[in-house]
Design a protein around this motif. Sequence first.
Motif, mmCIF file in Angstrom:
data_model
loop_
_atom_site.group_PDB
_atom_site.id
_atom_site.type_symbol
_atom_site.label_atom_id
_atom_site.label_comp_id
_atom_site.label_asym_id
_atom_site.label_seq_id
_atom_site.Cartn_x
_atom_site.Cartn_y
_atom_site.Cartn_z
ATOM 1 N N GLN A 1 29.254 -7.369 -11.883
ATOM 2 C CA GLN A 1 29.485 -6.131 -12.617
ATOM 3 C C GLN A 1 30.348 -5.177 -11.792
ATOM 4 O OE1 GLN A 1 25.906 -4.003 -13.491
ATOM 5 N NE2 GLN A 1 26.881 -2.607 -14.911
ATOM 6 N N ASN A 2 30.057 -5.020 -10.516
ATOM 7 C CA ASN A 2 30.848 -4.150 -9.648
ATOM 8 C C ASN A 2 32.225 -4.736 -9.377
ATOM 9 O OD1 ASN A 2 29.205 -1.748 -8.828
ATOM 10 N ND2 ASN A 2 27.748 -3.382 -8.436
ATOM 11 N N TYR A 3 32.312 -6.049 -9.245
ATOM 12 C CA TYR A 3 33.598 -6.706 -9.018
ATOM 13 C C TYR A 3 34.517 -6.503 -10.220
ATOM 14 C CZ TYR A 3 36.945 -10.326 -7.678
ATOM 15 O OH TYR A 3 38.089 -10.995 -7.325
ATOM 16 N N TYR B 1 45.145 -7.110 -3.763
ATOM 17 C CA TYR B 1 44.114 -8.124 -3.533
ATOM 18 C C TYR B 1 42.774 -7.428 -3.364
ATOM 19 C CZ TYR B 1 41.460 -11.921 -1.488
ATOM 20 O OH TYR B 1 40.498 -12.873 -1.244
ATOM 21 N N LEU B 2 41.795 -7.833 -4.153
ATOM 22 C CA LEU B 2 40.452 -7.278 -4.070
ATOM 23 C C LEU B 2 39.619 -8.170 -3.164
ATOM 24 C CD1 LEU B 2 38.544 -5.068 -5.111
ATOM 25 C CD2 LEU B 2 37.939 -6.617 -6.977
ATOM 26 N N SER C 1 37.154 -4.072 -1.271
ATOM 27 C CA SER C 1 38.236 -3.208 -0.812
ATOM 28 C C SER C 1 39.541 -3.717 -1.399
ATOM 29 C CB SER C 1 38.338 -3.240 0.716
ATOM 30 O OG SER C 1 37.139 -2.824 1.301
ATOM 31 N N CYS C 2 40.449 -2.803 -1.677
ATOM 32 C CA CYS C 2 41.753 -3.175 -2.222
ATOM 33 C C CYS C 2 42.771 -3.159 -1.077
ATOM 34 C CB CYS C 2 42.141 -2.189 -3.317
ATOM 35 S SG CYS C 2 43.656 -2.627 -4.181
ATOM 36 N N VAL C 3 43.362 -4.314 -0.780
ATOM 37 C CA VAL C 3 44.312 -4.433 0.326
ATOM 38 C C VAL C 3 45.560 -5.182 -0.160
ATOM 39 C CG1 VAL C 3 42.504 -4.382 2.093
ATOM 40 C CG2 VAL C 3 43.239 -6.570 1.156
ATOM 41 N N HIS D 1 43.877 -8.773 5.408
ATOM 42 C CA HIS D 1 43.685 -7.356 5.712
ATOM 43 C C HIS D 1 42.297 -6.859 5.297
ATOM 44 C CE1 HIS D 1 48.280 -6.378 5.718
ATOM 45 N NE2 HIS D 1 47.901 -7.109 6.749
ATOM 46 N N CYS D 2 41.501 -7.723 4.700
ATOM 47 C CA CYS D 2 40.155 -7.324 4.269
ATOM 48 C C CYS D 2 39.333 -6.874 5.470
ATOM 49 C CB CYS D 2 39.434 -8.481 3.581
ATOM 50 S SG CYS D 2 40.094 -8.877 1.955
ATOM 51 N N PRO D 3 38.625 -5.753 5.339
ATOM 52 C CA PRO D 3 37.779 -5.301 6.445
ATOM 53 C C PRO D 3 36.473 -6.090 6.485
ATOM 54 C CG PRO D 3 37.552 -3.802 4.604
ATOM 55 C CD PRO D 3 38.601 -4.817 4.211
#
Length: 119
Positions: free
Chosen positions: A51-53, A61-62, A68-70, A75-77
């Motif tokens: 649901q959150n996705y 890129y999610l 996070s949006c990168v 680059h994803c944290p």
Amino acid sequence: MKSSLNVLLALLGLFVTSSLQFEFFEQMFGGQRQQSQQRQNVASDSSWYRQNYEAAHCSNYLCPGTLSCVHFPHHCPCAFPDNEEKAELGDGIAICASKGGYKAGETLRKIELARKGLL
């Protein structure tokens, strides 16, 4: 006159007391009901995550782990930066590994040794 004033004061006192009593019970029971609703466990399936996705907006890129949006996947944290270190393995691949030891950068050093086959 004095007796009617005493009766009026007694009625006013009863009204105030009953009003405070209802407010007390509302806070006691209504407040607990609100807190218990907020502290419920999340569902045991992936519906909350999906649901959150699906609700997240990202034009690039999610990141699946942090939402996070990168610009690029590597680059994803890390989800828990206080406890994890990010290591880029090349070819746009990155991993998050638990911090280990007492020295700064020790996790990254061990990952590099493992990549070279020395660990």
